[in-house]
Design a protein around this motif. Structure first.
Motif, PDB file in Angstrom:
ATOM      1  N   ASN A   6      48.164  33.512  36.357  1.00  0.00           N
ATOM      2  CA  ASN A   6      47.962  34.145  35.054  1.00  0.00           C
ATOM      3  C   ASN A   6      46.670  33.736  34.356  1.00  0.00           C
ATOM      4  OD1 ASN A   6      48.638  31.515  34.365  1.00  0.00           O
ATOM      5  ND2 ASN A   6      49.903  32.105  32.616  1.00  0.00           N
ATOM      6  N   GLY A   7      45.703  33.236  35.110  1.00  0.00           N
ATOM      7  CA  GLY A   7      44.440  32.808  34.511  1.00  0.00           C
ATOM      8  C   GLY A   7      43.435  33.940  34.402  1.00  0.00           C
ATOM      9  N   THR A   8      42.153  33.589  34.420  1.00  0.00           N
ATOM     10  CA  THR A   8      41.066  34.561  34.320  1.00  0.00           C
ATOM     11  C   THR A   8      41.208  35.628  35.401  1.00  0.00           C
ATOM     12  OG1 THR A   8      39.608  32.836  33.470  1.00  0.00           O
ATOM     13  CG2 THR A   8      38.561  34.823  34.331  1.00  0.00           C
ATOM     14  N   ALA A   9      41.041  36.886  35.000  1.00  0.00           N
ATOM     15  CA  ALA A   9      41.131  38.050  35.908  1.00  0.00           C
ATOM     16  C   ALA A   9      42.551  38.273  36.416  1.00  0.00           C
ATOM     17  CB  ALA A   9      40.165  37.913  37.084  1.00  0.00           C
ATOM     18  N   SER A  10      43.537  37.749  35.701  1.00  0.00           N
ATOM     19  CA  SER A  10      44.925  37.903  36.140  1.00  0.00           C
ATOM     20  C   SER A  10      45.367  39.357  36.144  1.00  0.00           C
ATOM     21  CB  SER A  10      45.846  37.079  35.234  1.00  0.00           C
ATOM     22  OG  SER A  10      47.203  37.346  35.507  1.00  0.00           O
ATOM     23  N   ARG A  11      45.132  40.080  35.027  1.00  0.00           N
ATOM     24  CA  ARG A  11      45.598  41.459  34.971  1.00  0.00           C
ATOM     25  C   ARG A  11      44.836  42.354  35.939  1.00  0.00           C
ATOM     26  NH1 ARG A  11      49.070  43.416  31.430  1.00  0.00           N
ATOM     27  NH2 ARG A  11      49.341  44.826  33.160  1.00  0.00           N
ATOM     28  N   GLU A  12      43.567  42.070  36.135  1.00  0.00           N
ATOM     29  CA  GLU A  12      42.799  42.849  37.112  1.00  0.00           C
ATOM     30  C   GLU A  12      43.351  42.618  38.525  1.00  0.00           C
ATOM     31  OE1 GLU A  12      39.955  41.663  33.742  1.00  0.00           O
ATOM     32  OE2 GLU A  12      41.647  40.800  34.850  1.00  0.00           O
ATOM     33  N   THR A  13      43.712  41.361  38.799  1.00  0.00           N
ATOM     34  CA  THR A  13      44.275  41.032  40.109  1.00  0.00           C
ATOM     35  C   THR A  13      45.683  41.594  40.248  1.00  0.00           C
ATOM     36  OG1 THR A  13      42.934  39.014  40.125  1.00  0.00           O
ATOM     37  CG2 THR A  13      44.729  39.133  41.712  1.00  0.00           C
ATOM     38  N   ASP A  14      46.411  41.628  39.143  1.00  0.00           N
ATOM     39  CA  ASP A  14      47.734  42.244  39.148  1.00  0.00           C
ATOM     40  C   ASP A  14      47.630  43.720  39.503  1.00  0.00           C
ATOM     41  OD1 ASP A  14      50.649  42.247  38.454  1.00  0.00           O
ATOM     42  OD2 ASP A  14      49.962  43.600  36.880  1.00  0.00           O
ATOM     43  N   LYS A  15      46.598  44.368  38.975  1.00  0.00           N
ATOM     44  CA  LYS A  15      46.368  45.778  39.302  1.00  0.00           C
ATOM     45  C   LYS A  15      46.048  45.935  40.788  1.00  0.00           C
ATOM     46  CE  LYS A  15      43.514  49.719  37.880  1.00  0.00           C
ATOM     47  NZ  LYS A  15      42.407  50.152  36.970  1.00  0.00           N
ATOM     48  N   LEU A  16      45.279  45.003  41.323  1.00  0.00           N
ATOM     49  CA  LEU A  16      44.961  45.006  42.752  1.00  0.00           C
ATOM     50  C   LEU A  16      46.237  44.882  43.573  1.00  0.00           C
ATOM     51  CD1 LEU A  16      42.681  44.674  45.012  1.00  0.00           C
ATOM     52  CD2 LEU A  16      43.046  42.218  44.728  1.00  0.00           C
ATOM     53  N   ALA A  17      47.120  43.966  43.157  1.00  0.00           N
ATOM     54  CA  ALA A  17      48.383  43.789  43.882  1.00  0.00           C
ATOM     55  C   ALA A  17      49.213  45.063  43.850  1.00  0.00           C
ATOM     56  CB  ALA A  17      49.170  42.626  43.271  1.00  0.00           C
ATOM     57  N   GLY A  18      49.174  45.765  42.719  1.00  0.00           N
ATOM     58  CA  GLY A  18      49.907  47.030  42.616  1.00  0.00           C
ATOM     59  C   GLY A  18      49.409  48.058  43.618  1.00  0.00           C
ATOM     60  N   PRO A  33      43.575  34.142  40.843  1.00  0.00           N
ATOM     61  CA  PRO A  33      42.511  35.058  40.435  1.00  0.00           C
ATOM     62  C   PRO A  33      41.213  34.346  40.057  1.00  0.00           C
ATOM     63  CG  PRO A  33      44.575  35.567  39.320  1.00  0.00           C
ATOM     64  CD  PRO A  33      44.734  34.228  39.954  1.00  0.00           C
ATOM     65  N   GLY A  34      40.125  35.068  40.248  1.00  0.00           N
ATOM     66  CA  GLY A  34      38.807  34.587  39.856  1.00  0.00           C
ATOM     67  C   GLY A  34      37.832  35.744  39.871  1.00  0.00           C
ATOM     68  N   LEU A  35      36.730  35.613  39.200  1.00  0.00           N
ATOM     69  CA  LEU A  35      35.711  36.672  39.169  1.00  0.00           C
ATOM     70  C   LEU A  35      34.591  36.337  40.143  1.00  0.00           C
ATOM     71  CD1 LEU A  35      35.676  37.311  35.308  1.00  0.00           C
ATOM     72  CD2 LEU A  35      36.664  38.767  37.088  1.00  0.00           C
ATOM     73  N   SER A  61      42.729  33.083  52.736  1.00  0.00           N
ATOM     74  CA  SER A  61      41.549  33.953  52.687  1.00  0.00           C
ATOM     75  C   SER A  61      40.947  33.869  51.290  1.00  0.00           C
ATOM     76  CB  SER A  61      41.935  35.402  53.010  1.00  0.00           C
ATOM     77  OG  SER A  61      40.784  36.223  53.033  1.00  0.00           O
ATOM     78  N   THR A  62      39.751  34.414  51.144  1.00  0.00           N
ATOM     79  CA  THR A  62      39.121  34.590  49.839  1.00  0.00           C
ATOM     80  C   THR A  62      38.582  36.010  49.773  1.00  0.00           C
ATOM     81  OG1 THR A  62      38.472  32.248  49.735  1.00  0.00           O
ATOM     82  CG2 THR A  62      37.364  33.760  48.223  1.00  0.00           C
ATOM     83  N   ILE A  63      38.932  36.727  48.721  1.00  0.00           N
ATOM     84  CA  ILE A  63      38.493  38.108  48.557  1.00  0.00           C
ATOM     85  C   ILE A  63      37.692  38.240  47.259  1.00  0.00           C
ATOM     86  CG2 ILE A  63      40.367  39.110  49.914  1.00  0.00           C
ATOM     87  CD1 ILE A  63      41.901  39.599  47.350  1.00  0.00           C
ATOM     88  N   TYR A  64      36.868  39.294  47.176  1.00  0.00           N
ATOM     89  CA  TYR A  64      35.973  39.470  46.033  1.00  0.00           C
ATOM     90  C   TYR A  64      36.093  40.874  45.450  1.00  0.00           C
ATOM     91  CZ  TYR A  64      33.964  35.200  47.940  1.00  0.00           C
ATOM     92  OH  TYR A  64      33.798  33.919  48.399  1.00  0.00           O
ATOM     93  N   PRO A  65      37.261  41.184  44.880  1.00  0.00           N
ATOM     94  CA  PRO A  65      37.454  42.558  44.383  1.00  0.00           C
ATOM     95  C   PRO A  65      36.780  42.828  43.039  1.00  0.00           C
ATOM     96  CG  PRO A  65      39.400  41.236  43.951  1.00  0.00           C
ATOM     97  CD  PRO A  65      38.471  40.366  44.733  1.00  0.00           C
ATOM     98  N   HIS A  66      36.466  41.778  42.293  1.00  0.00           N
ATOM     99  CA  HIS A  66      35.983  41.950  40.923  1.00  0.00           C
ATOM    100  C   HIS A  66      34.477  41.723  40.840  1.00  0.00           C
ATOM    101  CE1 HIS A  66      40.233  41.872  40.333  1.00  0.00           C
ATOM    102  NE2 HIS A  66      40.341  40.563  40.493  1.00  0.00           N
ATOM    103  N   ALA A  67      33.910  42.032  39.674  1.00  0.00           N
ATOM    104  CA  ALA A  67      32.478  41.835  39.446  1.00  0.00           C
ATOM    105  C   ALA A  67      32.139  40.342  39.631  1.00  0.00           C
ATOM    106  CB  ALA A  67      32.129  42.297  38.036  1.00  0.00           C
ATOM    107  N   PRO A  68      30.970  40.026  40.156  1.00  0.00           N
ATOM    108  CA  PRO A  68      29.882  40.953  40.455  1.00  0.00           C
ATOM    109  C   PRO A  68      29.936  41.581  41.857  1.00  0.00           C
ATOM    110  CG  PRO A  68      29.150  38.705  40.762  1.00  0.00           C
ATOM    111  CD  PRO A  68      30.553  38.616  40.266  1.00  0.00           C
ATOM    112  N   ALA A  69      30.805  41.046  42.756  1.00  0.00           N
ATOM    113  CA  ALA A  69      30.818  41.556  44.131  1.00  0.00           C
ATOM    114  C   ALA A  69      31.406  42.961  44.210  1.00  0.00           C
ATOM    115  CB  ALA A  69      31.594  40.600  45.035  1.00  0.00           C
ATOM    116  N   ASN A  70      32.512  43.212  43.489  1.00  0.00           N
ATOM    117  CA  ASN A  70      33.165  44.532  43.434  1.00  0.00           C
ATOM    118  C   ASN A  70      33.572  45.061  44.814  1.00  0.00           C
ATOM    119  OD1 ASN A  70      33.029  44.879  40.584  1.00  0.00           O
ATOM    120  ND2 ASN A  70      30.837  45.330  40.791  1.00  0.00           N
ATOM    121  N   LYS A  71      34.079  44.197  45.679  1.00  0.00           N
ATOM    122  CA  LYS A  71      34.528  44.617  47.004  1.00  0.00           C
ATOM    123  C   LYS A  71      36.025  44.930  46.970  1.00  0.00           C
ATOM    124  CE  LYS A  71      30.981  41.843  49.330  1.00  0.00           C
ATOM    125  NZ  LYS A  71      30.708  40.749  50.304  1.00  0.00           N
TER     126      LYS A  71
END
Length: 787
Positions: free
Chosen positions: A396-408, A341-343, A362-372
């Motif tokens: 389990n680092g930065t943005a872990s729970r947000e990325t966990d939600k994405l995985a869900g 995970p990363g922001l 791959s590299t994805i940008y689901p979180h701020a500031p890109a919000n894709k």
């Protein structure tokens, strides 16, 4: 023999009786180049079945005692050369059992710079000191006036008396019996006291606020508290002292000091004569000898003793936690989608197939500031379908729970539902930038390598974590305060024991994993891989002897721990050592002739001069359950939806989490909010708990209740006793102490795969692995083995 007898006594103190002959046999094997895993597994008859834990203790104690013997010899030689070695002194030195005792005895004979006492002796002032002790009725000033010596600048009675006092204080400080007595008295009766240091920065003062006006007995402090106090002093936040009694009570302190000063006076031969002309001078001399000389020295000794005891306990905690993490349940041969995970920099994605090979990135940008977000979901769905992903590993680092939600959300869109697991990132960045990672993944960017490591450590935590320096795995307490060499030795031993307990497939293992096999090391591991790459997979264990520099001794040590699946000899895939293949074949033949299973044979019937009962039983056990993996079955835990940061927590919540670290004072639990909560040892059970590991281990999934949340200080207090009422007085189990939480550090979380221990009701069992163990078992069955 002195070393052997000492070690056998030490090991027997642990509960099991260990005889001198067992220690002697183990020492001889170690000196001959045998490794602890080999001795523990394949030389049980020789050592009387000493296990790996006992052997590691033996090995560490042997190192200390041999250093002690070397120092003893050096001291005896030094004193003998000075012409001052008496039979009595030799006997005392030979009887010393610790380095500190040796140094106490050696101190008066050490070559050192000229002291004030030595100069006073040269000036002829020692008779003055002795005369005042023998006859305190003499007037000190008058008597001292007869000892003036202009050559040594003793021009007045005060100068002579100062020199005589220096002689007496040095005499007391170099009395080994007195020093030992007072050291033990201060250890057993003294107090360790701390307060916030004047001028300490507010941030540091707040961090160590629980140690303001702190006074506790010296000898009863737990390791974590001692390390916290010493760290606070080192960082300038705390003032720390070892006092004879509670320094807040002048009366108690004065009374205690009188006892110490009485012992000093007795050592110097000073009798109570306070009314005598020399009485006051002698009393002042005793006071200065204790407070100005002896106390400082003994306090320094006890600080060292406190640190060494705390270090010993902390190293044991670190080693135990590391063992649990390394032996965590492997997911096995399954395709894994790893997410680092990363922001701002995005979430790094790596897909590995069932063998651990990287098949997509791959590299994805689901979180701020890109919000894709939608694009990220689409990418992950595509990769999961393309590669048949069975597991999703989320760092389990930065943005872990947000990325966990994405995985869900990704899982919700898939027909074949993979299981998502939060995995520790500890050490992933260290591995990513290492030379080993560069050699393994030369075409991948450093940032992508972290995602690969996260995915692979879910497949097999042991195989991946051996690539990382053990200290970087983050399961210790105050690890940066410990002696690096001692910690490294202990952790390396744990890694070696874990790797050899599980066994290694020689045809697929990385050089890092092979290097941890008994008798191999880094050079031979590289040679094995180079030979494998040049000549193809090893068909038999015996073929290992063709590897450059892998001789008979190395083969003896490593062969039983290296596995060859699908080779010419089915036993090569088992833990049976090649030297015992003949025994295995006899057992199988006997079972076949009697038309019964190997497990029903009487082991005693097959004991020979070469193979004793322990080895026969081990071989039978291996034939019944070939290449059994000592690690638990893979299971995962569920984190509560909507609880992603510390501010989402509410007092009274019941959550499921994973034990990330076990310390002497309790256990840290990852409940998915980027800050581990603490379950103090007193909140683990309704009965007395001496060691938190009696209840939990690192990696275990547990249910906890939130008792207290302090977002400002990033503190979460949890309990395993789900009937505890938040806000109510917590009933401490008998003999447990109030937690000193102010300076407990945040401990990094560890691998999320559960270890051995209690299971949660909501754990979901994943599909069983179809790895090498099953294939090996089938090969044995085809060959008539493993019946």
């Amino acid at each position: 023999m002195r070393i052997i007898q000492t070690i056998s006594t030490d090991l027997s103190a642990g509960g099991a009786s260990v005889a001198d002959w067992q220690v002697k046999a183990a020492v001889e094997l170690l000196d001959a180049g045998s490794t602890v895993p080999f001795i523990a597994r394949y030389r049980k008859e020789v050592t009387g079945t000493l296990d790996d834990i006992q052997l590691r203790l033996l090995e560490e104690r042997l190192r200390y005692l041999r250093e002690l013997e070397d120092r003893r010899e050096a001291i005896l030689k030094s004193i003998d050369e000075s012409g001052k070695l008496t039979d009595e002194l030799r006997g005392a030195i030979n009887a010393a059992t610790t380095k500190s005792e040796l140094e106490d005895l050696y101190l008066p004979y050490k070559s050192k710079r000229r002291t004030r006492a030595q100069i006073a002796r040269e000036a002829g002032l020692e008779p003055l000191a002795d005369s005042l002790i023998n006859d305190p009725q003499q007037d000190p000033e008058s008597l001292a006036g007869t000892f003036l010596n202009a050559e040594y600048e003793v021009n007045a009675a005060a100068d002579a008396l100062a020199g005589a006092r220096a002689i007496l204080t040095e005499r007391a400080s170099q009395d080994p019996v007195l020093v030992a007595e007072l050291r033990e008295r201060l250890w057993s009766r003294g107090k360790i006291a701390s307060k916030i240091a004047p001028g300490a920065p507010a941030s540091e003062a707040a961090k160590f606020s629980d140690y303001e006006d702190f006074v506790q007995p010296v000898a009863t402090q737990p390791s974590h508290r001692i390390l916290a106090l010493l760290r606070g002093e080192r960082e300038g936040a705390l003032s720390l002292e070892l006092a004879e009694a509670d320094p807040r009570s002048e009366e108690a302190l004065a009374e205690a000091r009188r006892g110490y000063e009485t012992a000093v006076a007795h050592s110097l031969g000073i009798k109570a004569a306070t009314d005598a002309p020399a009485g006051k001078w002698l009393a002042q001399t005793v006071r200065l000898a204790w407070r100005g000389r002896l106390l400082a020295r003994i306090e320094s000794d006890l600080r060292t003793r406190l640190f060494e005891a705390a270090e010993e306990a902390s190293v044991k905690v670190f080693a135990a936690n590391l063992r649990d993490v390394l032996l965590a349940a492997p997911a096995g041969n399954r395709a894994v989608l790893g997410l680092d995970p990363g922001l701002r920099t995005g979430v790094k994605v790596a897909v590995v197939d069932a063998t651990g090979k990287v098949v997509d990135i791959s590299t994805i940008y689901p979180h701020a500031p890109a919000n894709k977000w939608d694009a990220a979901v689409a990418t992950l769905v595509r990769l999961a379908v393309k590669h048949g992903t069975e597991l999703i590993a989320v760092g389990n680092g930065t943005a872990s729970r947000e990325t966990d939600k994405l995985a869900g959300e990704v899982i919700a869109k898939l027909t074949n539902k993979p299981v998502k697991v939060i995995v520790s990132e500890a050490g992933a960045s260290v591995y990513s930038a290492s030379a080993l990672a560069s050699a393994e993944l030369p075409d991948l960017d450093v940032s992508i390598r972290g995602a690969v490591s996260i995915a692979r450590r879910l497949q097999d935590p042991l195989a991946e974590l051996v690539k990382i320096e053990p200290k970087s795995i983050g399961v210790g307490q105050y690890q940066h305060d410990l002696t690096p060499a001692k910690l490294d030795r202990s952790l390396d031993a744990v890694v070696e024991d874990c790797v050899n307990a599980v066994g290694v497939d020689v045809n697929t293992a990385s050089p890092a994993l092979l290097a941890r096999v008994a008798g191999v090391g880094s050079l031979l591991s590289r040679n094995i891989v180079e030979h494998r790459n040049a000549n193809g997979p090893f068909a038999t264990r015996r073929a290992l002897l063709k590897v450059p520099r892998l001789g008979a001794k190395a083969f003896e040590q490593c062969a039983g721990f290296l596995r060859i699946t699908g080779g010419k000899q089915p036993l090569d895939a088992s833990a049976v050592h090649p030297e015992a293949y003949g025994l295995a074949e006899r057992l199988l033949a006997a079972a076949a002739s009697k038309d019964q299973s190997v497990g029903s044979l009487n082991a005693g019937d097959f004991v020979t001069e070469q193979f004793g009962l322990p080895t026969v039983k081990d071989v039978i056990s291996e034939l019944v359950r070939p290449a059994r993996d000592p690690r638990p079955d893979f299971k995962t835990a569920s984190l509560k939806e909507g609880v992603e940061k510390i501010s989402d927590l509410e007092v009274g919540m019941i959550l499921e989490g994973t034990v990330s670290n076990v310390a002497a004072f309790g256990a840290f639990v990852d409940v998915g909010v980027h800050q581990d909560g603490l379950v103090h040892v007193s909140a683990m059970s309704n009965k007395f708990i001496a060691d938190p590991r009696e209840i939990v281990t690192s990696g275990q999934v547990v249910k906890v209740k939130v008792l207290e949340v302090d977002p400002a200080r990033k503190r979460i207090s949890l309990t395993l006793r789900l009937d505890d009422e938040p806000g109510a007085k917590v009933e401490r189990n008998e003999r447990s102490s109030r937690p000193q939480r102010g300076a407990e550090p945040r401990v990094p979380r560890t691998n999320n795969a559960p270890a051995r221990g209690a299971k949660s009701a909501t754990q979901r069992e994943a599909k069983p692995s179809t790895g090498g163990n099953t294939a090996m078992a089938e090969a044995l069955r085809r060959a008539g083995l493993g019946k």
